[in-house]
Design an enzyme around this catalytic site. Structure first.
Site, PDB file in Angstrom:
ATOM      1  N   LYS A   1     -67.751  22.635 -45.019  1.00 30.77           N
ATOM      2  CA  LYS A   1     -68.880  23.582 -45.033  1.00 30.77           C
ATOM      3  C   LYS A   1     -70.036  22.966 -45.837  1.00 30.77           C
ATOM      4  O   LYS A   1     -69.882  21.902 -46.422  1.00 30.77           O
ATOM      5  CB  LYS A   1     -68.449  24.915 -45.634  1.00 30.77           C
ATOM      6  CG  LYS A   1     -67.035  25.349 -45.288  1.00 30.77           C
ATOM      7  CD  LYS A   1     -66.798  25.660 -43.815  1.00 30.77           C
ATOM      8  CE  LYS A   1     -65.319  25.937 -43.610  1.00 30.77           C
ATOM      9  NZ  LYS A   1     -64.925  26.564 -42.407  1.00 30.77           N
TER      10      LYS A   1
HETATM   11  C1  LIG Z   1     -63.376  27.168 -42.634  1.00 28.37           C
HETATM   12  C2  LIG Z   1     -63.203  28.514 -42.113  1.00 28.37           C
HETATM   13  C3  LIG Z   1     -62.291  29.418 -42.663  1.00 28.37           C
HETATM   14  C4  LIG Z   1     -61.297  29.027 -43.722  1.00 28.37           C
HETATM   15  O1  LIG Z   1     -61.876  28.636 -44.915  1.00 28.37           O
HETATM   16  P1  LIG Z   1     -60.946  28.078 -46.100  1.00 28.37           P
HETATM   17  O2  LIG Z   1     -61.848  28.098 -47.282  1.00 28.37           O
HETATM   18  O3  LIG Z   1     -60.537  26.698 -45.701  1.00 28.37           O
HETATM   19  O4  LIG Z   1     -59.785  28.997 -46.233  1.00 28.37           O
HETATM   20  C5  LIG Z   1     -62.251  30.704 -42.170  1.00 28.37           C
HETATM   21  N1  LIG Z   1     -63.069  31.089 -41.159  1.00 28.37           N
HETATM   22  C6  LIG Z   1     -63.938  30.253 -40.589  1.00 28.37           C
HETATM   23  C7  LIG Z   1     -64.827  30.753 -39.487  1.00 28.37           C
HETATM   24  C8  LIG Z   1     -64.029  28.934 -41.026  1.00 28.37           C
HETATM   25  O5  LIG Z   1     -64.883  28.095 -40.427  1.00 28.37           O
END
Ligand SMILES: *Cc1c(COP(=O)(O)O)cnc(C)c1O
Length: 391
Positions: A185
């Site tokens: 992210k």
């Molecule tokens: C990356 C992601 C998650 C999970 O995030 P984590 O911090 O790795 O648990 C959940 N939903 C979406 C849409 C994502 O892109």
């Protein structure tokens, strides 16, 4: 394989400031959840225009907590897009609820009021909407549908830090939102997450639940010489973030505007270079907001000489690691035993989309390599196909 250095789909932007912040956290002797987590929560709430922010170990645990505090439990149906990272569908199952898949809009890759409406059941208690790849979901019509029915709208803003909806940060208009700080992210703490909400009681309960539902936080106990006796008010979890992570998050949050600006510049450049190429449809800002372009995807259509997998292979041969578009949870073994869902747009997008590399420190030269590799492979294939037709 190309002799040039490999280009990855994403690379976090971390520097000396993060190193110094981590060193300071370690020197302080406080490495678990403490004052830096509290400071990160306050700064994040302000940046995202949220009333309350509760840091968690990751976005998956934030989604889990969001469902618990919203009162979603066994037997409930929770509408989710299949077109999302698997955690979106998994969260309802953690609380004994049942994920019900909704299809998405072909242009944005997000659920809409119409696709949510088609997935409603008498047992629907919540909807998890996603700002997929950073594209803001059109929230108002979905709330217009759900609010009168008493259905809670949870925003999975894992990809959304820095995206806007109708002039405000995404997440600000949901009952509750969950965020991710995974390195894929924009803003990263290694692993990490956040829950934001306007409901003070939900925030308070989430704050307790992430810490074993203890009546006194570990930070408060540590602060007093004669630690007060704690009680465990319900069955909680250990979903805490550490101060080492929060130290990184505070620096990263300050970098967010620059990160978003550079990503949007890179995407504008991609769109300009790919403009007019038949069979490539890049994702764009919707009318109601701006994207941080956490994932910049192209739909590879029939009139492009290569299909999606062919395009990915051509990029890999040039030393460029692109990604298949967003996955479809309903096709994964974990979910294939469920009643079949009719999700034509999800299936089309998951089969035909390709995510191109975009990262803060990407140079124009690196971006040119990506576009050249894609267009050269297309030309070669088209020429070969023409030769075959003539022969
Ligand atoms: C990356 C992601 C998650 C999970 O995030 P984590 O911090 O790795 O648990 C959940 N939903 C979406 C849409 C994502 O892109």
């Amino acid at each position: 394989m190309s002799a040039e250095p490999r280009i990855n789909v994403m690379k976090p932007w971390l520097g000396q400031e993060e190193i110094d912040a981590v060193a300071a956290a370690i020197s302080s002797g406080w490495v678990a959840q403490g004052p830096r987590v509290a400071a990160f929560e306050a700064a994040f709430a302000e940046a995202m225009e949220a009333e309350h922010a509760v840091a968690t170990s990751n976005c998956t645990t934030a989604l889990h907590l969001a469902l618990v505090v919203a009162g979603v439990g066994p037997g409930a149906d929770v509408i989710v897009p299949s077109f999302s990272f698997i955690a979106t569908a998994n969260a309802p199952t953690y609380v004994g609820a049942n994920p019900v898949f909704a299809d998405v809009d072909a242009t944005t890759g997000n659920v809409t009021a119409e696709t949510v409406r088609l997935a409603l059941t008498p047992k629907t208690r919540a909807v998890i909407v996603v700002d997929q790849g950073g594209i803001p979901v059109d929230l108002d019509p979905i709330r217009g549908l759900c609010d009168p029915l008493g259905i809670v709208v949870i925003e999975d803003a894992a990809c959304g830090a820095g995206s806007t909806y109708r002039g405000r940060p995404v997440g600000a208009g949901a009952d509750i939102a969950a965020w991710s700080f995974h390195p894929r992210k924009l803003l990263t703490t290694g692993e990490g997450g956040m829950l934001t909400t306007a409901h003070a009681d939900w925030a308070e309960r989430a704050r307790r639940l992430r810490e074993h539902a203890m009546s006194v936080s570990a930070a408060d106990r540590q602060a007093s010489l004669l630690a007060p006796a704690e009680e465990y008010l319900e069955i909680g979890f250990n979903f805490r973030m550490t101060d080492v992570q929060a130290a990184i998050g505070l620096v990263q949050l300050g970098r967010l505007p620059q990160i978003v600006a550079r990503r949007r510049e890179l995407v504008a450049r991609y769109v300009k270079m790919l403009d007019g190429v038949p069979g490539l449809r890049p994702v764009r800002d919707p009318a109601w907001g701006t994207s941080n372009f956490q994932s910049f995807w192209l739909e590879v259509q029939g009139d492009f000489p290569l299909d999606r997998d062919g395009a990915m292979l051509a990029l890999a041969e040039a030393g460029i690691s692109a990604r298949r578009g967003i996955m479809a949870a309903h096709r994964q073994p974990a979910y294939t035993n469920r009643p079949g869902a009719w999700l034509p747009i999800t299936e089309r997008l998951t089969d035909a989309t390709l995510i191109l590399p975009v990262y803060h420190e990407m140079t124009d030269r690196e971006q040119d390599r990506v576009v050249d590799a894609l267009l050269r492979a297309a030309e070669t294939t088209a020429a070969r196909q023409t030769a075959e037709v003539i022969a």
